[in-house]
Design a protein around this motif. Structure first.
Motif, PDB file in Angstrom:
ATOM      1  N   ALA A   2     -66.471 -79.207  39.781  1.00 32.19           N
ATOM      2  CA  ALA A   2     -66.335 -80.214  39.610  1.00 32.19           C
ATOM      3  C   ALA A   2     -65.180 -80.821  41.691  1.00 32.19           C
ATOM      4  O   ALA A   2     -64.509 -79.841  41.605  1.00 32.19           O
ATOM      5  N   GLN A   7     -63.491 -85.064  41.177  1.00 31.64           N
ATOM      6  CA  GLN A   7     -62.021 -85.425  40.801  1.00 31.64           C
ATOM      7  C   GLN A   7     -61.170 -85.871  40.729  1.00 31.64           C
ATOM      8  O   GLN A   7     -60.299 -86.435  39.439  1.00 31.64           O
ATOM      9  N   GLU A   8     -61.190 -86.251  41.459  1.00 36.24           N
ATOM     10  CA  GLU A   8     -60.411 -87.691  41.857  1.00 36.24           C
ATOM     11  C   GLU A   8     -60.786 -88.954  40.318  1.00 36.24           C
ATOM     12  O   GLU A   8     -59.883 -89.659  40.783  1.00 36.24           O
ATOM     13  N   GLU A  10     -62.491 -88.751  38.241  1.00 31.55           N
ATOM     14  CA  GLU A  10     -61.385 -87.708  36.659  1.00 31.55           C
ATOM     15  C   GLU A  10     -60.164 -88.962  36.425  1.00 31.55           C
ATOM     16  O   GLU A  10     -60.211 -89.250  35.818  1.00 31.55           O
ATOM     17  N   ARG A  11     -59.638 -87.954  37.388  1.00 34.53           N
ATOM     18  CA  ARG A  11     -57.550 -88.600  37.649  1.00 34.53           C
ATOM     19  C   ARG A  11     -57.403 -89.909  37.545  1.00 34.53           C
ATOM     20  O   ARG A  11     -56.941 -89.881  36.715  1.00 34.53           O
TER      21      ARG A  11
END
Length: 90
Positions: A2, A7-8, A10-11
């Motif tokens: 990703a 990723q951001e 998701e986080r």
């Protein structure tokens, strides 16, 4: 793997909504050359999320919870975001 925006996403969703299921799909390739395509390859996403935070909450309120968790990403670095939000057992 990703990209950094995925990723951001998701986080931020994990931190804010503690999902029991989370799938982030990068749809950007399908929109290459269209409005909102910024050339990064990370401009259009679909988020499928299941979270206890959505229990007893309307569809609109679920969308607002997801958008709130993502802050300035939608409408900023993310041009389009499709959200499929459900509570466990739905």
């Amino acid at each position: 793997m990703a990209g950094p925006i995925a990723q951001e996403i998701e986080r931020k969703l994990v931190e804010a909504l503690a999902p029991t299921h989370l799938l982030i799909t990068n749809d950007s390739a399908r929109h290459s050359g269209h409005m909102g395509d910024d050339g990064t390859g990370e401009s259009h996403f679909t988020v499928e999320i299941e979270s206890p935070a959505f229990a007893g909450v309307s569809r609109l309120a679920r969308q607002r919870l997801v958008n709130g968790a993502l802050g300035d990403l939608p409408g900023g670095r993310v041009h389009a975001l499709a959200i499929r939000a459900r509570a466990p057992g739905e």
